[in-house]
Design a protein around this motif. Structure first.
Motif, PDB file in Angstrom:
ATOM      1  N   ARG A 280      27.017  11.072  31.743  1.00  0.00           N
ATOM      2  CA  ARG A 280      27.928  11.033  32.885  1.00  0.00           C
ATOM      3  C   ARG A 280      27.093  11.198  34.144  1.00  0.00           C
ATOM      4  NH1 ARG A 280      29.796  14.419  35.837  1.00  0.00           N
ATOM      5  NH2 ARG A 280      31.736  14.986  36.682  1.00  0.00           N
ATOM      6  N   LEU A 281      27.199  10.260  35.056  1.00  0.00           N
ATOM      7  CA  LEU A 281      26.434  10.291  36.294  1.00  0.00           C
ATOM      8  C   LEU A 281      27.229  10.986  37.392  1.00  0.00           C
ATOM      9  CD1 LEU A 281      25.077   6.639  36.137  1.00  0.00           C
ATOM     10  CD2 LEU A 281      24.016   8.725  35.272  1.00  0.00           C
ATOM     11  N   ASP A 282      26.551  11.371  38.460  1.00  0.00           N
ATOM     12  CA  ASP A 282      27.188  12.095  39.556  1.00  0.00           C
ATOM     13  C   ASP A 282      28.395  11.377  40.141  1.00  0.00           C
ATOM     14  OD1 ASP A 282      25.497  14.266  39.408  1.00  0.00           O
ATOM     15  OD2 ASP A 282      24.101  13.481  40.879  1.00  0.00           O
ATOM     16  N   ARG A 283      28.365  10.075  40.154  1.00  0.00           N
ATOM     17  CA  ARG A 283      29.478   9.336  40.753  1.00  0.00           C
ATOM     18  C   ARG A 283      30.646   9.153  39.783  1.00  0.00           C
ATOM     19  NH1 ARG A 283      25.145   5.682  40.316  1.00  0.00           N
ATOM     20  NH2 ARG A 283      25.543   4.034  38.811  1.00  0.00           N
ATOM     21  N   GLY A 284      30.602   9.834  38.637  1.00  0.00           N
ATOM     22  CA  GLY A 284      31.707   9.777  37.695  1.00  0.00           C
ATOM     23  C   GLY A 284      31.647   8.627  36.722  1.00  0.00           C
ATOM     24  N   GLU A 285      30.529   7.903  36.705  1.00  0.00           N
ATOM     25  CA  GLU A 285      30.386   6.809  35.747  1.00  0.00           C
ATOM     26  C   GLU A 285      30.047   7.391  34.379  1.00  0.00           C
ATOM     27  OE1 GLU A 285      27.858   2.700  35.014  1.00  0.00           O
ATOM     28  OE2 GLU A 285      27.263   4.043  36.610  1.00  0.00           O
ATOM     29  N   ALA A 286      30.735   6.927  33.350  1.00  0.00           N
ATOM     30  CA  ALA A 286      30.468   7.378  31.985  1.00  0.00           C
ATOM     31  C   ALA A 286      29.790   6.250  31.224  1.00  0.00           C
ATOM     32  CB  ALA A 286      31.758   7.778  31.292  1.00  0.00           C
ATOM     33  N   ILE A 287      28.644   6.552  30.654  1.00  0.00           N
ATOM     34  CA  ILE A 287      27.906   5.577  29.862  1.00  0.00           C
ATOM     35  C   ILE A 287      27.897   6.069  28.415  1.00  0.00           C
ATOM     36  CG2 ILE A 287      25.656   4.513  29.438  1.00  0.00           C
ATOM     37  CD1 ILE A 287      25.086   4.939  32.455  1.00  0.00           C
TER      38      ILE A 287
ATOM     39  N   PRO B 238      30.124  -1.781  24.875  1.00  0.00           N
ATOM     40  CA  PRO B 238      30.716  -2.699  25.853  1.00  0.00           C
ATOM     41  C   PRO B 238      32.044  -2.221  26.430  1.00  0.00           C
ATOM     42  CG  PRO B 238      30.079  -3.896  23.864  1.00  0.00           C
ATOM     43  CD  PRO B 238      29.868  -2.435  23.600  1.00  0.00           C
ATOM     44  N   TRP B 239      32.861  -1.541  25.645  1.00  0.00           N
ATOM     45  CA  TRP B 239      34.175  -1.143  26.144  1.00  0.00           C
ATOM     46  C   TRP B 239      34.092  -0.161  27.298  1.00  0.00           C
ATOM     47  CZ3 TRP B 239      35.714   3.892  26.309  1.00  0.00           C
ATOM     48  CH2 TRP B 239      35.100   4.801  25.470  1.00  0.00           C
ATOM     49  N   ALA B 240      33.004   0.558  27.409  1.00  0.00           N
ATOM     50  CA  ALA B 240      32.904   1.585  28.440  1.00  0.00           C
ATOM     51  C   ALA B 240      32.168   1.113  29.696  1.00  0.00           C
ATOM     52  CB  ALA B 240      32.211   2.817  27.875  1.00  0.00           C
ATOM     53  N   GLU B 241      31.703  -0.121  29.711  1.00  0.00           N
ATOM     54  CA  GLU B 241      31.009  -0.604  30.906  1.00  0.00           C
ATOM     55  C   GLU B 241      31.982  -0.630  32.072  1.00  0.00           C
ATOM     56  OE1 GLU B 241      28.410  -3.930  30.611  1.00  0.00           O
ATOM     57  OE2 GLU B 241      27.803  -3.378  28.581  1.00  0.00           O
ATOM     58  N   GLY B 242      31.556  -0.070  33.172  1.00  0.00           N
ATOM     59  CA  GLY B 242      32.416  -0.005  34.349  1.00  0.00           C
ATOM     60  C   GLY B 242      33.398   1.148  34.335  1.00  0.00           C
ATOM     61  N   LEU B 243      33.316   2.009  33.332  1.00  0.00           N
ATOM     62  CA  LEU B 243      34.212   3.165  33.248  1.00  0.00           C
ATOM     63  C   LEU B 243      33.763   4.196  34.284  1.00  0.00           C
ATOM     64  CD1 LEU B 243      36.543   4.532  31.716  1.00  0.00           C
ATOM     65  CD2 LEU B 243      34.841   5.440  30.133  1.00  0.00           C
ATOM     66  N   THR B 244      34.576   4.430  35.292  1.00  0.00           N
ATOM     67  CA  THR B 244      34.216   5.354  36.367  1.00  0.00           C
ATOM     68  C   THR B 244      35.324   6.370  36.586  1.00  0.00           C
ATOM     69  OG1 THR B 244      35.154   3.900  38.051  1.00  0.00           O
ATOM     70  CG2 THR B 244      32.808   3.632  37.564  1.00  0.00           C
ATOM     71  N   GLY B 245      35.013   7.372  37.369  1.00  0.00           N
ATOM     72  CA  GLY B 245      35.997   8.387  37.710  1.00  0.00           C
ATOM     73  C   GLY B 245      36.181   9.445  36.646  1.00  0.00           C
TER      74      GLY B 245
ATOM     75  N   VAL C 144      37.054  10.412  21.642  1.00  0.00           N
ATOM     76  CA  VAL C 144      36.603  11.150  22.811  1.00  0.00           C
ATOM     77  C   VAL C 144      37.783  11.306  23.770  1.00  0.00           C
ATOM     78  CG1 VAL C 144      35.795   9.076  24.049  1.00  0.00           C
ATOM     79  CG2 VAL C 144      34.795  11.306  24.589  1.00  0.00           C
ATOM     80  N   ALA C 145      37.890  12.484  24.361  1.00  0.00           N
ATOM     81  CA  ALA C 145      38.893  12.740  25.390  1.00  0.00           C
ATOM     82  C   ALA C 145      38.189  12.619  26.741  1.00  0.00           C
ATOM     83  CB  ALA C 145      39.497  14.129  25.234  1.00  0.00           C
ATOM     84  N   LEU C 146      38.758  11.796  27.622  1.00  0.00           N
ATOM     85  CA  LEU C 146      38.198  11.588  28.956  1.00  0.00           C
ATOM     86  C   LEU C 146      39.187  12.130  29.973  1.00  0.00           C
ATOM     87  CD1 LEU C 146      37.044   7.893  28.498  1.00  0.00           C
ATOM     88  CD2 LEU C 146      35.639   9.946  28.323  1.00  0.00           C
ATOM     89  N   GLY C 147      38.737  13.035  30.819  1.00  0.00           N
ATOM     90  CA  GLY C 147      39.583  13.602  31.867  1.00  0.00           C
ATOM     91  C   GLY C 147      39.230  13.003  33.213  1.00  0.00           C
ATOM     92  N   PHE C 148      40.253  12.689  33.978  1.00  0.00           N
ATOM     93  CA  PHE C 148      40.074  12.086  35.299  1.00  0.00           C
ATOM     94  C   PHE C 148      40.594  13.029  36.380  1.00  0.00           C
ATOM     95  CE2 PHE C 148      40.170   8.753  32.176  1.00  0.00           C
ATOM     96  CZ  PHE C 148      39.166   7.899  32.583  1.00  0.00           C
ATOM     97  N   PRO C 149      40.057  12.941  37.602  1.00  0.00           N
ATOM     98  CA  PRO C 149      40.488  13.838  38.675  1.00  0.00           C
ATOM     99  C   PRO C 149      41.997  13.812  38.943  1.00  0.00           C
ATOM    100  CG  PRO C 149      38.498  12.691  39.329  1.00  0.00           C
ATOM    101  CD  PRO C 149      38.966  12.067  38.032  1.00  0.00           C
ATOM    102  N   SER C 150      42.640  12.727  38.615  1.00  0.00           N
ATOM    103  CA  SER C 150      44.092  12.624  38.816  1.00  0.00           C
ATOM    104  C   SER C 150      44.869  13.538  37.882  1.00  0.00           C
ATOM    105  CB  SER C 150      44.542  11.182  38.572  1.00  0.00           C
ATOM    106  OG  SER C 150      44.341  10.839  37.202  1.00  0.00           O
TER     107      SER C 150
ATOM    108  N   GLN D  86      42.646  10.564  28.753  1.00  0.00           N
ATOM    109  CA  GLN D  86      42.729   9.453  27.809  1.00  0.00           C
ATOM    110  C   GLN D  86      41.994   9.852  26.542  1.00  0.00           C
ATOM    111  OE1 GLN D  86      40.977   5.997  29.607  1.00  0.00           O
ATOM    112  NE2 GLN D  86      42.574   5.817  31.162  1.00  0.00           N
ATOM    113  N   LEU D  87      42.637   9.631  25.412  1.00  0.00           N
ATOM    114  CA  LEU D  87      42.008   9.821  24.122  1.00  0.00           C
ATOM    115  C   LEU D  87      41.658   8.436  23.600  1.00  0.00           C
ATOM    116  CD1 LEU D  87      41.167  11.772  21.889  1.00  0.00           C
ATOM    117  CD2 LEU D  87      43.446  11.474  20.898  1.00  0.00           C
ATOM    118  N   ARG D  88      40.356   8.206  23.352  1.00  0.00           N
ATOM    119  CA  ARG D  88      39.897   6.874  22.959  1.00  0.00           C
ATOM    120  C   ARG D  88      39.086   6.929  21.669  1.00  0.00           C
ATOM    121  NH1 ARG D  88      40.220   2.605  26.444  1.00  0.00           N
ATOM    122  NH2 ARG D  88      41.082   3.108  28.478  1.00  0.00           N
ATOM    123  N   ASN D  89      39.183   5.852  20.910  1.00  0.00           N
ATOM    124  CA  ASN D  89      38.333   5.646  19.751  1.00  0.00           C
ATOM    125  C   ASN D  89      36.952   5.307  20.279  1.00  0.00           C
ATOM    126  OD1 ASN D  89      37.015   3.413  17.982  1.00  0.00           O
ATOM    127  ND2 ASN D  89      38.301   4.588  16.594  1.00  0.00           N
ATOM    128  N   VAL D  90      35.924   5.985  19.794  1.00  0.00           N
ATOM    129  CA  VAL D  90      34.584   5.781  20.326  1.00  0.00           C
ATOM    130  C   VAL D  90      34.024   4.407  19.958  1.00  0.00           C
ATOM    131  CG1 VAL D  90      32.187   6.594  20.234  1.00  0.00           C
ATOM    132  CG2 VAL D  90      34.048   8.238  20.444  1.00  0.00           C
TER     133      VAL D  90
END
Length: 86
Positions: free
Chosen positions: A7-14, A25-32, A45-51, A55-59
């Motif tokens: 996870r990068l400082d700008r909220g991008e998840a790789i 490939p599914w996570a390319e461009g995943l930000t916030g 994986v559970a992904l939490g967003f500032p809002s 999201q619970l996603r299949n890895v």
């Protein structure tokens, strides 16, 4: 598991497959992404967003398994209660 999360400082998840040596490939461009936590078996994986959305996603394929929209922002994911180690 076979996947690392960066996870990068700008909220991008790789999501990086160390076996294949490439990004998932599914996570390319995943930000916030404000917080993330893998399931104990590494299959989801559970992904939490500032809002406040979680999201619970299949890895492996990125399929959205569930969406939770609490009424307050997500600051961090709590540790998983299952303390067993494999």
């Amino acid at each position: 598991g076979d996947v690392l999360l960066v996870r990068l400082d700008r909220g991008e998840a790789i999501f990086w497959s160390w076996r294949d040596g490439q990004r998932l490939p599914w996570a390319e461009g995943l930000t916030g992404v404000a917080a993330a936590r893998f399931s104990p078996d590494g299959a989801s994986v559970a992904l939490g967003f500032p809002s406040g959305e979680v999201q619970l996603r299949n890895v492996a394929g990125g399929e959205l398994l569930a969406t939770i929209r609490p009424d307050r922002p997500v600051r961090r994911a709590p540790p998983h209660r299952d303390r067993r180690r494999s």
